[in-house]
Design an enzyme around this catalytic site. Sequence first.
Site, PDB file in Angstrom:
ATOM      1  N   THR A 185       0.983  -0.873  -0.262  1.00 47.49           N
ATOM      2  CA  THR A 185      -0.449   0.040   0.187  1.00 47.49           C
ATOM      3  C   THR A 185       0.635   1.358   0.334  1.00 47.49           C
ATOM      4  OG1 THR A 185      -1.500  -1.128   1.026  1.00 47.49           O
ATOM      5  CG2 THR A 185      -1.868   1.307   0.976  1.00 47.49           C
ATOM      6  N   CYS A 259       4.578  -3.152  14.794  1.00 54.03           N
ATOM      7  CA  CYS A 259       4.039  -2.355  13.791  1.00 54.03           C
ATOM      8  C   CYS A 259       2.590  -2.813  13.324  1.00 54.03           C
ATOM      9  CB  CYS A 259       4.358  -2.106  12.163  1.00 54.03           C
ATOM     10  SG  CYS A 259       6.358  -1.374  12.725  1.00 54.03           S
ATOM     11  N   GLU A 384      -2.732  -7.548   6.526  1.00 55.04           N
ATOM     12  CA  GLU A 384      -2.907  -7.677   7.771  1.00 55.04           C
ATOM     13  C   GLU A 384      -3.089  -9.507   9.155  1.00 55.04           C
ATOM     14  OE1 GLU A 384      -2.408  -4.392   9.930  1.00 55.04           O
ATOM     15  OE2 GLU A 384      -2.657  -3.018   8.299  1.00 55.04           O
TER      16      GLU A 384
HETATM   17  P1  TGC Z   1       5.753 -16.256  16.445  1.00 53.36           P
HETATM   18  O1  TGC Z   1       7.187 -17.777  16.109  1.00 53.36           O
HETATM   19  O2  TGC Z   1       4.304 -16.618  16.329  1.00 53.36           O
HETATM   20  O3  TGC Z   1       6.206 -14.814  16.432  1.00 53.36           O
HETATM   21  C1  TGC Z   1       8.386 -14.901  15.919  1.00 53.36           C
HETATM   22  C2  TGC Z   1       8.261 -13.597  17.142  1.00 53.36           C
HETATM   23  O4  TGC Z   1       7.440 -12.456  16.517  1.00 53.36           O
HETATM   24  C3  TGC Z   1       7.239 -11.805  18.185  1.00 53.36           C
HETATM   25  N1  TGC Z   1       5.384 -12.070  17.882  1.00 53.36           N
HETATM   26  C4  TGC Z   1       5.259 -10.473  18.154  1.00 53.36           C
HETATM   27  N2  TGC Z   1       5.231 -10.022  18.356  1.00 53.36           N
HETATM   28  C5  TGC Z   1       4.918  -8.533  18.247  1.00 53.36           C
HETATM   29  N3  TGC Z   1       3.638  -8.724  18.255  1.00 53.36           N
HETATM   30  C6  TGC Z   1       3.057  -9.334  17.871  1.00 53.36           C
HETATM   31  N4  TGC Z   1       1.673  -9.671  17.079  1.00 53.36           N
HETATM   32  C7  TGC Z   1       3.962 -10.973  17.801  1.00 53.36           C
HETATM   33  N5  TGC Z   1       4.241 -12.177  17.038  1.00 53.36           N
HETATM   34  C8  TGC Z   1       4.500 -12.204  17.502  1.00 53.36           C
HETATM   35  C9  TGC Z   1       6.783 -13.549  18.857  1.00 53.36           C
HETATM   36  O5  TGC Z   1       7.079 -13.073  20.166  1.00 53.36           O
HETATM   37  C10 TGC Z   1       8.645 -13.954  18.341  1.00 53.36           C
HETATM   38  O6  TGC Z   1       9.316 -13.216  18.498  1.00 53.36           O
HETATM   39  P2  TGC Z   1      10.835 -13.360  18.936  1.00 53.36           P
HETATM   40  O7  TGC Z   1      11.288 -12.866  20.707  1.00 53.36           O
HETATM   41  O8  TGC Z   1      10.117 -15.084  20.893  1.00 53.36           O
HETATM   42  O9  TGC Z   1      11.358 -14.509  18.111  1.00 53.36           O
HETATM   43  O10 TGC Z   1       5.771 -15.945  14.240  1.00 53.36           O
HETATM   44  P3  TGC Z   1       5.794 -17.681  13.188  1.00 53.36           P
HETATM   45  O11 TGC Z   1       6.148 -17.205  11.701  1.00 53.36           O
HETATM   46  O12 TGC Z   1       5.193 -18.731  13.858  1.00 53.36           O
HETATM   47  O13 TGC Z   1       4.681 -16.609  12.962  1.00 53.36           O
HETATM   48  C11 TGC Z   1       3.234 -16.751  12.607  1.00 53.36           C
HETATM   49  C12 TGC Z   1       1.921 -16.071  12.227  1.00 53.36           C
HETATM   50  C13 TGC Z   1       1.174 -16.509  11.056  1.00 53.36           C
HETATM   51  C14 TGC Z   1       1.130 -15.376  13.418  1.00 53.36           C
HETATM   52  C15 TGC Z   1       2.479 -14.467  12.106  1.00 53.36           C
HETATM   53  O14 TGC Z   1       3.375 -14.726  10.704  1.00 53.36           O
HETATM   54  C16 TGC Z   1       1.644 -13.947  10.900  1.00 53.36           C
HETATM   55  O15 TGC Z   1       1.025 -12.703  12.040  1.00 53.36           O
HETATM   56  N6  TGC Z   1       1.525 -13.832   9.770  1.00 53.36           N
HETATM   57  C17 TGC Z   1       0.348 -12.819   8.893  1.00 53.36           C
HETATM   58  C18 TGC Z   1       1.352 -11.811   8.493  1.00 53.36           C
HETATM   59  C19 TGC Z   1       0.489 -10.289   8.552  1.00 53.36           C
HETATM   60  O16 TGC Z   1       0.345 -10.020   8.866  1.00 53.36           O
HETATM   61  N7  TGC Z   1       1.158  -9.684   7.360  1.00 53.36           N
HETATM   62  C20 TGC Z   1       0.748  -8.024   6.849  1.00 53.36           C
HETATM   63  C21 TGC Z   1       1.310  -7.814   6.122  1.00 53.36           C
HETATM   64  S1  TGC Z   1       1.669  -5.901   6.502  1.00 53.36           S
HETATM   65  C22 TGC Z   1      -0.039  -5.365   5.863  1.00 53.36           C
HETATM   66  O17 TGC Z   1      -0.902  -6.375   4.948  1.00 53.36           O
HETATM   67  C23 TGC Z   1      -0.488  -4.406   4.745  1.00 53.36           C
HETATM   68  S2  TGC Z   1      -1.225  -3.759   4.558  1.00 53.36           S
HETATM   69  C24 TGC Z   1      -2.036  -1.931   5.041  1.00 53.36           C
HETATM   70  C25 TGC Z   1      -3.428  -1.444   5.255  1.00 53.36           C
HETATM   71  O18 TGC Z   1      -3.379  -1.265   3.530  1.00 53.36           O
HETATM   72  O19 TGC Z   1      -3.543  -1.096   5.965  1.00 53.36           O
HETATM   73  P1  FAD Z   2      -1.561 -16.772   1.369  1.00 52.94           P
HETATM   74  O1  FAD Z   2      -0.655 -16.548   2.466  1.00 52.94           O
HETATM   75  O2  FAD Z   2      -1.096 -17.235   0.497  1.00 52.94           O
HETATM   76  O3  FAD Z   2      -2.425 -17.957   2.055  1.00 52.94           O
HETATM   77  C1  FAD Z   2      -3.614 -17.956   1.253  1.00 52.94           C
HETATM   78  C2  FAD Z   2      -4.679 -18.187   1.941  1.00 52.94           C
HETATM   79  O4  FAD Z   2      -4.473 -19.476   2.452  1.00 52.94           O
HETATM   80  C3  FAD Z   2      -5.468 -17.597   2.950  1.00 52.94           C
HETATM   81  O5  FAD Z   2      -7.120 -17.827   3.008  1.00 52.94           O
HETATM   82  C4  FAD Z   2      -4.744 -17.781   4.136  1.00 52.94           C
HETATM   83  O6  FAD Z   2      -5.430 -17.703   5.882  1.00 52.94           O
HETATM   84  C5  FAD Z   2      -4.559 -19.323   3.915  1.00 52.94           C
HETATM   85  N1  FAD Z   2      -3.693 -20.154   4.545  1.00 52.94           N
HETATM   86  C6  FAD Z   2      -1.812 -19.881   4.570  1.00 52.94           C
HETATM   87  N2  FAD Z   2      -1.074 -19.845   5.645  1.00 52.94           N
HETATM   88  C7  FAD Z   2      -2.221 -20.939   6.489  1.00 52.94           C
HETATM   89  C8  FAD Z   2      -2.466 -22.264   7.519  1.00 52.94           C
HETATM   90  N3  FAD Z   2      -1.153 -22.224   7.853  1.00 52.94           N
HETATM   91  N4  FAD Z   2      -3.279 -22.731   7.819  1.00 52.94           N
HETATM   92  C9  FAD Z   2      -4.291 -22.599   7.442  1.00 52.94           C
HETATM   93  N5  FAD Z   2      -4.466 -21.750   6.221  1.00 52.94           N
HETATM   94  C10 FAD Z   2      -3.329 -20.727   5.874  1.00 52.94           C
HETATM   95  N6  FAD Z   2       1.883  -6.019   2.580  1.00 52.94           N
HETATM   96  C11 FAD Z   2       2.337  -5.753   3.457  1.00 52.94           C
HETATM   97  O7  FAD Z   2       3.857  -6.217   3.267  1.00 52.94           O
HETATM   98  N7  FAD Z   2       2.375  -4.243   3.217  1.00 52.94           N
HETATM   99  C12 FAD Z   2       1.166  -3.369   2.600  1.00 52.94           C
HETATM  100  O8  FAD Z   2       1.323  -2.528   3.156  1.00 52.94           O
HETATM  101  C13 FAD Z   2       0.449  -4.919   2.448  1.00 52.94           C
HETATM  102  N8  FAD Z   2      -0.710  -4.412   1.552  1.00 52.94           N
HETATM  103  C14 FAD Z   2      -2.163  -4.906   1.343  1.00 52.94           C
HETATM  104  C15 FAD Z   2      -3.209  -4.437   0.243  1.00 52.94           C
HETATM  105  C16 FAD Z   2      -3.472  -5.189  -0.521  1.00 52.94           C
HETATM  106  C17 FAD Z   2      -4.843  -4.430  -0.902  1.00 52.94           C
HETATM  107  C18 FAD Z   2      -3.516  -5.962   0.080  1.00 52.94           C
HETATM  108  C19 FAD Z   2      -4.693  -7.522  -0.965  1.00 52.94           C
HETATM  109  C20 FAD Z   2      -2.853  -7.512   0.640  1.00 52.94           C
HETATM  110  C21 FAD Z   2      -1.979  -6.261   1.340  1.00 52.94           C
HETATM  111  N9  FAD Z   2      -0.619  -6.173   1.996  1.00 52.94           N
HETATM  112  C22 FAD Z   2       0.820  -5.946   3.102  1.00 52.94           C
HETATM  113  C23 FAD Z   2      -0.606  -8.205   1.829  1.00 52.94           C
HETATM  114  C24 FAD Z   2      -1.444  -8.883   2.890  1.00 52.94           C
HETATM  115  O9  FAD Z   2      -0.368  -8.744   3.893  1.00 52.94           O
HETATM  116  C25 FAD Z   2      -1.008 -10.386   2.101  1.00 52.94           C
HETATM  117  O10 FAD Z   2      -1.997 -10.919   1.442  1.00 52.94           O
HETATM  118  C26 FAD Z   2      -1.258 -11.701   3.540  1.00 52.94           C
HETATM  119  O11 FAD Z   2      -0.592 -11.516   4.459  1.00 52.94           O
HETATM  120  C27 FAD Z   2      -1.993 -12.309   3.196  1.00 52.94           C
HETATM  121  O12 FAD Z   2      -1.285 -12.726   2.424  1.00 52.94           O
HETATM  122  P2  FAD Z   2      -1.348 -13.606   0.667  1.00 52.94           P
HETATM  123  O13 FAD Z   2      -1.620 -12.648   0.127  1.00 52.94           O
HETATM  124  O14 FAD Z   2      -0.006 -14.125   0.152  1.00 52.94           O
HETATM  125  O15 FAD Z   2      -1.996 -15.241   0.934  1.00 52.94           O
END
Ligand code: TGC
Ligand code: FAD
Length: 408
Positions: A185, A259, A384
Amino acid sequence: MNNKSLTFMRLRLSPQIMEQFEGVDFYDIESLLTEEEIMIRDMVRDWVDEEVIPKIEHACEEGIFPDEWRVALGEMGVLGAPLKGYGCPGLSYVAYGLICQELERGDSGLRSFASVQGSLAMYPIWDFGTEEQKEHYLPKLATGEMVGCFGLTEPDYGSNPGDMITKAEDMGDHYLLNGAKMWITNGSIADVAIVWAKLDGVIRGFIVEKGDEGFSAPEMKGKHSLKASVTSELVMQDCKIPKDRMLPNVKGLKGPFSCLNNARYGISWGALGSAMACFHSAKTYALSRIQFGEPIAAYQLIQNKLAWMLREITKGQLLAYHLGKKKDDGTWFNEQISLAKMNNVDIALEIARVARDIHGANGILDEYPVMRHMANLESVKTYEGTHDIHNLIIGRYITGIQAFTRNS
Ligand code: TGC
Ligand code: FAD
């Protein structure tokens, strides 16, 4: 003509005269807010009504984030709202939530811009940066003079950013970044990108600037969702970064996730804004649309839908408000944030779908906001942390067993 028919006639005229939005507050949450919180909410609400809602469909058609909105957000002082110092206002997290709610009532793309700027670009500099980095970047990001973005997701690593392949090498007097980020984004309009990359296998944050050698941010096109938000790739090809652009005070996934905690919290309020816009439109429409000789609002099935919407919005508000107070008190924990993000986006998306149904065929038109909110919320459900990833985070909290991978 009696008063009742006059009201129906007025409401039937056109969506443009749809009654003014006055908030949805069935449980008098306003009584819990401070004067400052109410003032900020109302300021953003008025701006959204006057400057965003009349222009949002055009912005979606053009696929642009109007630059005047960047300027206005900076002037209103809502970028990085809860941060203290360096030109940031230091508002409460409840105030930040209310800002997100009002922005997303306009459009999720607007809230996205503010979330990314404040929680994902400013916050890491504020929390993990050097004094020089804070002084250099934060005041300009707070006024909107600079735009920021956050690069965590990669083409092959979305839900599992821990496996990212973008890497940084220490070249002595500079770092060299190589890799690609996707779905970013604000990417193409950003002056600074917070890029997460592995240095010697450990995730670190780097400040990449527009114009840095080996850096480009091509825009991604063709979205059916968040059309008024800029989404881009970030490409780093032997991208040279001065040594003083690494964030020194954090290592590992804790950096980006800290963050994301704030941004996910903002979404829990923002989604309620979308839900409120859809509820308001559905209620107004149901009172004006006559079928079988009566406004459809007079039928029990429609009232059931409206009552369900109000019920879910009210529960979501209590969740978001209480979470905000816990953040302000310093007592929240990560899984509570997951629950609020997941629940409030889930109910908002369902409310948008039910609202679309209440509007009948009119629900697919851009004269009404419901289809746009519905399409936007599909992205909000995914970014997120997807809905199911937050389910798994809560599942791990309940059982103590991680179910993200089959290898424990
Ligand atoms: P895990 O083993 O759970 O944790 C690794 C390390 O991270 C720490 N940690 C956190 N710290 C602060 N806040 C949290 N919520 C935290 N969650 C975990 C944890 O304590 C550990 O620290 P350390 O020091 O022991 O190493 O990690 P994992 O690899 O098993 O991850 C698990 C999982 C699936 C929960 C995680 O990878 C996850 O949340 N995945 C989702 C990815 C995601 O949210 N991506 C977002 C990309 S940015 C975005 O989408 C922006 S859109 C913005 C917009 O347009 O509005
Ligand atoms: P995947 O991880 O490939 O997941 C695909 C499907 O599989 C989902 O339904 C998911 O729930 C499921 N899945 C994955 N793993 C598992 C599991 N272990 N068990 C069961 N189900 C599972 N990212 C940034 O870094 N910065 C940004 O600013 C940002 N902005 C975005 C803006 C838009 C409009 C969009 C659409 C996305 C943005 N993202 C950004 C990325 C966003 O955070 C990712 O799309 C999101 O984290 C999911 O990753 P993916 O799309 O690769 O899906």
